[in-house]
Design a protein around this motif. Structure first.
Motif, PDB file in Angstrom:
ATOM      1  N   THR A 179      24.846  34.712  36.781  1.00 29.20           N
ATOM      2  CA  THR A 179      26.105  35.029  37.461  1.00 29.20           C
ATOM      3  C   THR A 179      26.273  36.546  37.548  1.00 29.20           C
ATOM      4  N   ILE A 180      25.985  37.198  36.425  1.00 28.66           N
ATOM      5  CA  ILE A 180      26.101  38.659  36.384  1.00 28.66           C
ATOM      6  C   ILE A 180      24.931  39.308  37.145  1.00 28.66           C
ATOM      7  N   GLY A 181      23.686  38.898  36.771  1.00 29.84           N
ATOM      8  CA  GLY A 181      22.492  39.599  37.248  1.00 29.84           C
ATOM      9  C   GLY A 181      22.116  39.287  38.682  1.00 29.84           C
ATOM     10  N   GLY A 223      31.139  39.718  38.366  1.00 30.01           N
ATOM     11  CA  GLY A 223      31.614  40.071  37.036  1.00 30.01           C
ATOM     12  C   GLY A 223      32.781  39.192  36.624  1.00 30.01           C
ATOM     13  N   LEU A 224      33.001  39.118  35.320  1.00 31.54           N
ATOM     14  CA  LEU A 224      34.127  38.355  34.782  1.00 31.54           C
ATOM     15  C   LEU A 224      34.879  39.222  33.763  1.00 31.54           C
ATOM     16  N   PRO A 225      35.394  40.375  34.206  1.00 34.61           N
ATOM     17  CA  PRO A 225      36.093  41.230  33.241  1.00 34.61           C
ATOM     18  C   PRO A 225      37.429  40.633  32.813  1.00 34.61           C
ATOM     19  N   THR A 226      37.827  41.031  31.640  1.00 35.02           N
ATOM     20  CA  THR A 226      39.100  40.584  31.080  1.00 35.02           C
ATOM     21  C   THR A 226      40.219  41.481  31.600  1.00 35.02           C
ATOM     22  N   ALA A 227      41.261  40.846  32.148  1.00 37.55           N
ATOM     23  CA  ALA A 227      42.419  41.605  32.619  1.00 37.55           C
ATOM     24  C   ALA A 227      43.582  41.482  31.644  1.00 37.55           C
ATOM     25  N   HIS A 228      43.614  40.376  30.897  1.00 39.19           N
ATOM     26  CA  HIS A 228      44.716  40.169  29.948  1.00 39.19           C
ATOM     27  C   HIS A 228      44.188  39.408  28.742  1.00 39.19           C
ATOM     28  N   LEU A 229      44.669  39.834  27.553  1.00 40.01           N
ATOM     29  CA  LEU A 229      44.183  39.226  26.306  1.00 40.01           C
ATOM     30  C   LEU A 229      45.309  39.281  25.289  1.00 40.01           C
ATOM     31  N   GLU A 241      42.792  26.754  31.417  1.00 36.96           N
ATOM     32  CA  GLU A 241      44.200  26.369  31.598  1.00 36.96           C
ATOM     33  C   GLU A 241      44.618  26.421  33.053  1.00 36.96           C
ATOM     34  N   ARG A 242      44.050  27.383  33.773  1.00 34.69           N
ATOM     35  CA  ARG A 242      44.419  27.539  35.194  1.00 34.69           C
ATOM     36  C   ARG A 242      43.258  28.176  35.930  1.00 34.69           C
ATOM     37  N   LEU A 243      42.955  27.590  37.083  1.00 36.22           N
ATOM     38  CA  LEU A 243      41.946  28.183  37.961  1.00 36.22           C
ATOM     39  C   LEU A 243      42.691  28.782  39.139  1.00 36.22           C
ATOM     40  N   GLY A 244      42.764  30.108  39.159  1.00 37.27           N
ATOM     41  CA  GLY A 244      43.521  30.780  40.205  1.00 37.27           C
ATOM     42  C   GLY A 244      42.653  31.123  41.395  1.00 37.27           C
ATOM     43  N   ASN A 245      43.188  31.981  42.271  1.00 35.17           N
ATOM     44  CA  ASN A 245      42.416  32.407  43.435  1.00 35.17           C
ATOM     45  C   ASN A 245      41.293  33.347  43.017  1.00 35.17           C
ATOM     46  N   LYS A 246      41.653  34.368  42.198  1.00 35.82           N
ATOM     47  CA  LYS A 246      40.665  35.365  41.775  1.00 35.82           C
ATOM     48  C   LYS A 246      40.583  35.469  40.255  1.00 35.82           C
ATOM     49  N   SER A 247      41.135  34.502  39.556  1.00 36.10           N
ATOM     50  CA  SER A 247      41.151  34.609  38.093  1.00 36.10           C
ATOM     51  C   SER A 247      41.127  33.250  37.433  1.00 36.10           C
ATOM     52  N   LEU A 248      40.779  33.264  36.139  1.00 40.28           N
ATOM     53  CA  LEU A 248      40.769  32.068  35.294  1.00 40.28           C
ATOM     54  C   LEU A 248      41.651  32.371  34.089  1.00 40.28           C
TER      55      LEU A 248
HETATM   56  C1  LIG Z   1      40.384  43.140  36.779  1.00 41.78           C
HETATM   57  C2  LIG Z   1      40.739  44.017  37.974  1.00 41.78           C
HETATM   58  C3  LIG Z   1      39.526  44.185  38.892  1.00 41.78           C
HETATM   59  C4  LIG Z   1      41.854  43.289  38.741  1.00 41.78           C
HETATM   60  O1  LIG Z   1      42.241  44.131  39.794  1.00 41.78           O
HETATM   61  P1  LIG Z   1      43.611  43.852  40.570  1.00 41.78           P
HETATM   62  O2  LIG Z   1      43.727  44.893  41.614  1.00 41.78           O
HETATM   63  O3  LIG Z   1      44.727  43.643  39.592  1.00 41.78           O
HETATM   64  O4  LIG Z   1      43.287  42.472  41.257  1.00 41.78           O
HETATM   65  P2  LIG Z   1      44.276  41.545  42.062  1.00 41.78           P
HETATM   66  O5  LIG Z   1      45.659  42.151  42.146  1.00 41.78           O
HETATM   67  O6  LIG Z   1      43.584  41.154  43.327  1.00 41.78           O
HETATM   68  O7  LIG Z   1      44.428  40.250  41.119  1.00 41.78           O
HETATM   69  C5  LIG Z   1      43.363  39.348  40.985  1.00 41.78           C
HETATM   70  C6  LIG Z   1      43.775  38.250  40.050  1.00 41.78           C
HETATM   71  O8  LIG Z   1      43.834  38.769  38.715  1.00 41.78           O
HETATM   72  C7  LIG Z   1      45.103  38.501  38.128  1.00 41.78           C
HETATM   73  N1  LIG Z   1      45.440  39.619  37.255  1.00 41.78           N
HETATM   74  C8  LIG Z   1      45.205  40.926  37.475  1.00 41.78           C
HETATM   75  N2  LIG Z   1      45.636  41.653  36.429  1.00 41.78           N
HETATM   76  C9  LIG Z   1      46.133  40.780  35.537  1.00 41.78           C
HETATM   77  C10 LIG Z   1      46.725  40.915  34.248  1.00 41.78           C
HETATM   78  N3  LIG Z   1      46.870  42.104  33.660  1.00 41.78           N
HETATM   79  N4  LIG Z   1      47.127  39.808  33.617  1.00 41.78           N
HETATM   80  C11 LIG Z   1      46.970  38.594  34.170  1.00 41.78           C
HETATM   81  N5  LIG Z   1      46.404  38.391  35.390  1.00 41.78           N
HETATM   82  C12 LIG Z   1      46.004  39.482  36.055  1.00 41.78           C
HETATM   83  C13 LIG Z   1      46.052  38.379  39.305  1.00 41.78           C
HETATM   84  O9  LIG Z   1      47.204  37.638  38.954  1.00 41.78           O
HETATM   85  C14 LIG Z   1      45.169  37.659  40.306  1.00 41.78           C
HETATM   86  O10 LIG Z   1      45.110  36.296  39.958  1.00 41.78           O
HETATM   87  P3  LIG Z   1      44.952  35.091  41.046  1.00 41.78           P
HETATM   88  O11 LIG Z   1      46.301  34.585  41.297  1.00 41.78           O
HETATM   89  O12 LIG Z   1      44.094  34.068  40.341  1.00 41.78           O
HETATM   90  O13 LIG Z   1      44.258  35.641  42.264  1.00 41.78           O
HETATM   91  C15 LIG Z   1      41.262  45.411  37.520  1.00 41.78           C
HETATM   92  O14 LIG Z   1      42.521  45.277  36.907  1.00 41.78           O
HETATM   93  C16 LIG Z   1      40.310  46.056  36.520  1.00 41.78           C
HETATM   94  O15 LIG Z   1      39.232  46.526  36.874  1.00 41.78           O
HETATM   95  N6  LIG Z   1      40.719  46.079  35.229  1.00 41.78           N
HETATM   96  C17 LIG Z   1      39.833  46.600  34.161  1.00 41.78           C
HETATM   97  C18 LIG Z   1      39.002  45.445  33.562  1.00 41.78           C
HETATM   98  C19 LIG Z   1      38.323  45.879  32.293  1.00 41.78           C
HETATM   99  O16 LIG Z   1      37.822  46.989  32.207  1.00 41.78           O
HETATM  100  N7  LIG Z   1      38.350  44.974  31.283  1.00 41.78           N
HETATM  101  C20 LIG Z   1      37.848  45.286  29.974  1.00 41.78           C
HETATM  102  C21 LIG Z   1      36.376  45.180  29.787  1.00 41.78           C
HETATM  103  S1  LIG Z   1      35.494  44.269  30.987  1.00 41.78           S
HETATM  104  C22 LIG Z   1      34.284  43.372  30.214  1.00 41.78           C
HETATM  105  O17 LIG Z   1      34.218  43.321  29.038  1.00 41.78           O
HETATM  106  C23 LIG Z   1      33.368  42.663  31.108  1.00 41.78           C
HETATM  107  C24 LIG Z   1      32.883  41.432  30.728  1.00 41.78           C
HETATM  108  C25 LIG Z   1      32.079  40.710  31.610  1.00 41.78           C
HETATM  109  C26 LIG Z   1      31.766  41.260  32.852  1.00 41.78           C
HETATM  110  O18 LIG Z   1      30.983  40.561  33.724  1.00 41.78           O
HETATM  111  C27 LIG Z   1      32.250  42.492  33.212  1.00 41.78           C
HETATM  112  C28 LIG Z   1      33.053  43.199  32.339  1.00 41.78           C
END
Ligand SMILES: CC(C)(COP(=O)(O)OP(=O)(O)OC[C@H]1O[C@@H](n2cnc3c(N)ncnc32)[C@H](O)[C@@H]1OP(=O)(O)O)[C@@H](O)C(=O)NCCC(=O)NCCSC(=O)c1ccc(O)cc1
Length: 140
Positions: free
Chosen positions: A51-53, A58-64, A85-92
């Motif tokens: 998936t990554i390679g 990518g599957l970065p964490t946005a909230h924890l 718990e939820r499969l969103g448009n661009k997030s899990l």
């Molecule tokens: C994740 C991001 C690209 C999201 O960008 P945004 O401009 O907010 O995206 P969008 O507004 O389009 O939102 C996309 C979706 O994310 C959800 N989202 C975005 N931010 C949040 C937060 N903070 N909380 C909850 N949900 C969120 C949002 O609700 C959307 O959900 P859907 O309804 O399912 O579509 C950006 O915030 C970012 O780059 N953040 C930094 C991420 C980071 O550095 N994380 C820490 C380390 S990453 C890591 O360890 C890693 C592991 C595995 C990998 O393959 C890569 C990296």
């Protein structure tokens, strides 16, 4: 509604503990990332690495958020679980837990991971093949 869980057993290692002999808390997040990898490996033929390679998704964490309920000691047998718990448009949205085999809940995590393009690092819709695999494995 209860959702299917993916679980693995794990024995708490020396390298995961602090001098007090209990899990150093960031180690839980490493364990959970390994768990997510193992879970994706069961869902997709290309697995997490592909998936990554190959797919460059990518599957970065946005909230924890985490709650620590009880300590885990070196040598403890625990169950690590992950649930969609939820499969969103661009997030899990994921619910994760570490529970002793004694049934005592050690800690829980709520996590949002966003699907991104590894070329732009921007959020992208959950790729169809991943969405289908998640929907099949976790019918809500
Ligand atoms: C994740 C991001 C690209 C999201 O960008 P945004 O401009 O907010 O995206 P969008 O507004 O389009 O939102 C996309 C979706 O994310 C959800 N989202 C975005 N931010 C949040 C937060 N903070 N909380 C909850 N949900 C969120 C949002 O609700 C959307 O959900 P859907 O309804 O399912 O579509 C950006 O915030 C970012 O780059 N953040 C930094 C991420 C980071 O550095 N994380 C820490 C380390 S990453 C890591 O360890 C890693 C592991 C595995 C990998 O393959 C890569 C990296």
């Amino acid at each position: 509604m209860t959702h299917p869980r993916f679980e693995v057993k794990h024995r708490i290692r020396f390298s995961e503990c602090d001098p007090a002999g209990i899990v150093f808390y960031p180690q839980y997040f490493v364990l959970f990332n390994d768990l997510m990898e193992a879970w994706i490996d069961t869902l997709l033929p290309e697995g997490f690495a592909g998936t990554i390679g190959q797919k460059r998704c990518g599957l970065p964490t946005a909230h924890l958020e985490a709650d620590f309920k009880a300590i885990s000691r070196m040598g403890d047998e625990v169950v690590l679980s992950i649930e969609l718990e939820r499969l969103g448009n661009k997030s899990l949205n994921l619910a994760l837990a570490c529970t002793g085999v004694d049934g005592v809940l050690r800690m829980t995590v709520k996590q949002t991971v966003v699907t991104t393009s590894l070329d732009t690092h921007a959020a992208i819709p959950v790729p169809d093949h991943l969405r289908q695999a998640l929907s099949a494995a976790h019918p809500h």
